[in-house]
Write a protein that holds these residues in place. Structure first.
Motif, mmCIF file in Angstrom:
data_model
loop_
_atom_site.group_PDB
_atom_site.id
_atom_site.type_symbol
_atom_site.label_atom_id
_atom_site.label_comp_id
_atom_site.label_asym_id
_atom_site.label_seq_id
_atom_site.Cartn_x
_atom_site.Cartn_y
_atom_site.Cartn_z
ATOM 1 N N ALA A 149 -7.224 -4.952 -4.577
ATOM 2 C CA ALA A 149 -6.045 -5.752 -4.197
ATOM 3 C C ALA A 149 -6.477 -7.154 -3.771
ATOM 4 O O ALA A 149 -5.865 -8.158 -4.159
ATOM 5 C CB ALA A 149 -5.283 -5.057 -3.068
ATOM 6 N N ARG A 180 -5.687 -0.107 -7.234
ATOM 7 C CA ARG A 180 -6.046 1.210 -6.687
ATOM 8 C C ARG A 180 -6.635 1.121 -5.291
ATOM 9 O O ARG A 180 -6.276 1.877 -4.413
ATOM 10 C CB ARG A 180 -7.041 1.902 -7.619
ATOM 11 N N THR A 181 -7.584 0.207 -5.086
ATOM 12 C CA THR A 181 -8.286 0.154 -3.799
ATOM 13 C C THR A 181 -7.988 -1.160 -3.086
ATOM 14 O O THR A 181 -7.622 -2.150 -3.726
ATOM 15 C CB THR A 181 -9.809 0.224 -4.014
ATOM 16 N N THR A 206 1.540 -2.282 4.977
ATOM 17 C CA THR A 206 0.874 -1.008 5.255
ATOM 18 C C THR A 206 1.099 -0.687 6.722
ATOM 19 O O THR A 206 1.279 -1.580 7.544
ATOM 20 C CB THR A 206 -0.645 -1.077 4.963
ATOM 21 N N PHE A 224 0.831 -1.203 0.000
ATOM 22 C CA PHE A 224 0.000 0.000 0.000
ATOM 23 C C PHE A 224 0.870 1.259 0.000
ATOM 24 O O PHE A 224 2.049 1.205 0.359
ATOM 25 C CB PHE A 224 -0.939 -0.004 1.209
ATOM 26 N N ASP A 225 0.228 2.371 -0.330
ATOM 27 C CA ASP A 225 1.006 3.612 -0.472
ATOM 28 C C ASP A 225 1.574 4.124 0.849
ATOM 29 O O ASP A 225 2.488 4.928 0.855
ATOM 30 C CB ASP A 225 0.163 4.701 -1.170
ATOM 31 N N GLN A 227 0.176 -0.491 -4.917
ATOM 32 C CA GLN A 227 -0.834 0.555 -5.098
ATOM 33 C C GLN A 227 -0.306 1.558 -6.126
ATOM 34 O O GLN A 227 0.856 1.975 -6.084
ATOM 35 C CB GLN A 227 -1.145 1.244 -3.761
ATOM 36 N N THR A 251 -0.459 -3.693 -10.539
ATOM 37 C CA THR A 251 -0.868 -2.572 -9.690
ATOM 38 C C THR A 251 -2.348 -2.680 -9.334
ATOM 39 O O THR A 251 -3.106 -3.424 -9.950
ATOM 40 C CB THR A 251 -0.630 -1.222 -10.387
#
Lengths: 482, 301
Positions: A406, A401-402, A423, A268-269, A301, A399
């Protein structure tokens, strides 16, 4: 040499004495195969022949199963658990005492870096025996009813990626519960199992309790198909696992299967990026990626994908690929020519299907089986490199996004052995962990193993657990008070 | 079900029920349009049951898959309450079940009553397990390092149950309740010759709080419905016990078909006889349809 390069730091192989030929270990003795056939095992880093090893025939398997049955009925089954425990403690101690010898031999026969065989394979194998030793006289309290019983003779077939560790995962719980064993090591990595037979001599384990039959597919099939084995434990490929499941159908043989995987490692970012990079590297390049639970699909992400891939590339540039006996080596040799061909085929498919391939500059030795650490970007879920188990140092980057995306991508595979989550957000870890269909979920870590921690898969990654209290269950018939 | 009724002036003709499948919370006829005659233990006509087809079986799997995440995602406490409610409704239908069990299994009313009572009590027993199974079968693992490490059972997913051929209610309840406990959804193939209690149970489930699709009931030929369900790639596990005594079907064949996607298989007990369902139940039937998940996390400041 630049001042920042590493000087060679080779481990000595003098500690291990490899015989020119090995027999089968049946009923406490080494014997040749009934038809005298044998095969060679080579050092995959050099292609040097290490030894000639007997190839067990149906007749040899028959002899081994008989010896195991006799030992189980006459001795090992009736023996008090407290006595069995002491044998297992002895084995654990002897493994620790001879750890260096086992580590060197494992690296020579398998091609894995000495750092890994020394720090992971051998100590974890010893720890596994130590852990299950303590269970042997406590089975009444393990949650399987009063006086649970062993099945009898366990047929165990293990792979080449962690030869000694897989032996320990199989033999320790089987013996602790009063079963006896016929074990077939992998064709390309039989030597530490045969050295283990010598350790059993030192432990004075009674003859027939552990029998080791070396050979290839035919030997494994003879063992699994033998009518007088009660329990089958297999670690290996999903196709072979399915074949075993079909073969035992309609019988009352008990089976556990630990099969392939295609784990998602999800970043995650907000992940701690340095730790995540190390975790990704450990996840896919540990043991050259020849790990069923390897984090072979990196799901990043989208917002951090570009940065992460750049940092990952620069980290891969520092991996030292080469002589497995060098204590500084990170990535060793591929185990066999056959496996190298499989990795090559799949990575070629990755390129052909349109993914972008990248490897760091690295010079590979001229002899032996080698494959440079490889990264694929631009991978779609439909690509073979995103779906099939490569079992090599190859990472496919996708990749998302949410969190929901994932989860969906991570679960979109017939496998379900392991998964990783990176994360800083605790609630997200737990939310993800609940939804990932995998037997082991590593959060902010990867590829951790412990004797107390159950390991095994969902879906086509197999069934049954190894390790922990759960790992006793496949070897016991539940006791009943009525 | 059909009582023996003789047309006579002034007598009332009973209204009979059409027995159908139970799929996705609805009661469809078989898409094949087929039915088969169900007789009582003495061979007298009871009803025409739906003769389910392969396509019905596939539809049932789709319904079960659609319902699975929601059922597993409910809290264990909630699942316990929902399942307990089923027992309450079973109790309310006692008379109907007693009549069906007595007729189908050829039992005296007294014995049929005992079987129905045991079935209701069995359902209550399993309902109470929902929020306990993880504590009994899970563990906190003391790994040799600074990690939090925990293992817990989870549902395997969609479970096919081949119901016992003889014990048409107690046996049925004993095999479908356990996979439901942890959040699996179920496709059950009822006893071939004695399907009526399974359909009546469907009516109970339909009026309970169990979401549609969580239990799907197929009636028909076990030998026709079993194999496509055993080889279905979106099924996670199968209880093949009810193949014992089914015409033209061996449980080993179902197990072999199940290997195609490494399904979990619950075999019949050694001896190949239908179990005595009056024996005390055991959580192993729950655990047979679970997966152990182990989660690691580092500890640190």
């Amino acid at each position: 040499m630049s001042p920042f390069e590493y000087a060679p730091a080779p481990e000595s192989r003098a500690i291990v004495d490899i015989a020119s030929s090995y027999g089968l270990f049946i009923d406490g003795e080494f014997t040749p195969s009934s038809d005298g056939s044998s095969f060679k095992t080579v050092n995959p880093a050099t292609e040097e022949v290490l030894a000639e090893v007997a190839e067990a025939t149906d007749e040899d398997v028959e002899r081994a199963v008989k010896a195991a049955r006799r030992a189980q009925q006459k001795l090992w089954g009736p023996m008090p658990g407290s006595e069995r425990a002491k044998y297992l403690f002895r084995i654990a101690r002897l493994l620790a005492e001879r750890a260096r010898e086992f580590a060197v031999l494992e690296t020579l026969d398998n091609g894995k870096p000495i750092r890994e065989s020394r720090d992971v394979d051998v100590p974890t194998a010893a720890a596994h025996f130590f852990y299950y030793a303590g269970w042997a006289d406590k089975l009444d309290h393990a949650g399987f009813g009063p006086s649970p019983r062993p099945h009898g003779v366990a047929a165990q077939v293990i792979p080449w990626n962690f030869p000694l560790l897989m032996l320990a995962w199989k033999i320790a719980p089987a013996l602790a519960t009063g079963n006896t064993v016929v074990l077939k090591p992998a064709e390309t990595t039989p030597l530490t199992a045969l050295l283990f037979a010598d350790l059993l001599r030192q432990a004075e384990l009674p003859p027939g309790v552990v029998n080791i039959v070396t050979g290839a597919r035919a030997t494994g099939a003879a063992l699994v198909g033998h009518p007088d084995v009660d329990k089958i434990a297999f670690t290996g490929s999903t196709p072979v696992g399915k074949r075993i499941a079909r073969e035992v159908a309609g019988t009352h043989k008990h089976v556990t299967l630990e099969l392939g995987g295609k784990a998602a490692n999800i970043v995650f970012d907000d992940a701690p990026i340095d730790q995540a990079i190390e975790g990704i590297v450990n996840g896919i390049f540990f043991n050259q990626g020849q790990v069923c639970c390897a984090g072979s699909r990196l799901l990043v992400q989208e917002s951090v994908a570009e940065e992460l891939v750049e940092r990952l590339k620069s980290r891969l540039g520092t991996l030292r690929v080469g002589d497995p006996m060098d204590k500084n080596t990170d990535v060793g040799a591929i185990n066999s020519a056959q496996q190298l061909a499989r990795i090559t085929e799949l990575t070629d498919a990755g390129t052909a299907e349109g993914a972008t391939r990248w490897s760091p500059e690295c010079e590979l030795p001229s002899s032996g089986y080698w494959f440079a650490p490889t990264l694929f970007t631009g991978v779609s879920a439909a690509h073979r490199i995103a779906r099939e188990e490569i079992f090599g140092p190859v990472l496919s980057v996708l990749t998302f996004r949410t969190p929901q995306e994932a989860v969906t991508k991570a679960n979109a595979t017939p496998y379900g052995l392991s998964a990783g989550i990176w994360t800083e957000k605790g609630s997200r870890i737990l939310w993800m962990a609940d939804r990932l269909r995998a037997g082991v979920v590593w959060s902010n870590t990867f590829n951790r193993f412990d004797p107390t921690s159950p390991f095994g898969g969902y879906k086509e990654s197999g069934y049954g657990r190894e390790g922990g209290r759960h790992g006793l269950a496949p070897y016991l018939i539940e006791g009943s008070s009525f | 079900m059909a009582a023996q009724s003789i047309a006579a002036p002034g007598a009332r003709l009973e209204v009979r029920k059409t027995y159908k499948l139970f799929v996705g919370g609805k009661f469809p006829r078989s898409e094949s349009g087929r039915t088969y005659e169900v007789a009582d233990a003495k061979g007298r006509f009871l009803a025409n049951a739906a003769l389910g087809s392969r396509k019905d079986a596939r539809e049932a799997v789709v319904a079960a898959r659609a319902a699975q995440a929601g059922w597993a995602g409910a809290t264990a406490y909630n699942r316990g309450q929902v399942l307990y409610r089923v027992a309450e409704l079973l109790e309310g239908r006692r008379e109907q079940f007693v009549a069906e069990v007595a007729a189908g299994e050829g039992l005296s009313t007294r014995k049929a009553e005992a079987a129905v009572s045991a079935a209701v009590d069995r359902w209550v027993w399993y309902a109470g397990w929902t929020d306990k199974v993880a504590q009994v079968a899970g563990s906190a693992n003391p790994v040799a390092g600074p990690y939090f490490n925990i293992s817990a059972p989870e549902p395997t997913g969609v479970v096919v149950v081949i119901a016992p051929q003889t014990s048409s209610l107690l046996g049925l309840v004993s095999v479908i309740a356990p996979p439901l406990v942890t959040g699996n959804t179920v496709v059950v193939v009822s006893s071939e010759a004695r399907p009526l209690p399974a359909i009546t149970l469907s009516e109970v489930l339909a009026t309970s709080d169990v979401p549609g699709g969580v239990v799907n009931v197929l009636t028909g030929r076990t030998a026709e419905l079993g194999p496509p369900l055993a080889s279905h790639l979106d099924v996670n596990a199968i209880d093949v016990g009810g193949a014992l005594g089914a015409d033209g079907l061996a449980w080993g064949d179902l197990e072999a078909a199940a290997a195609e996607n490494v399904k979990r298989v619950l075999r019949p007990p050694v001896g190949d006889r239908e179990p005595d369902w009056t024996e005390a139940p055991h959580p192993r039937r729950i655990l047979a349809f679970t997966e152990t998940k182990t989660v690691w996390h580092p500890k640190g400041v």
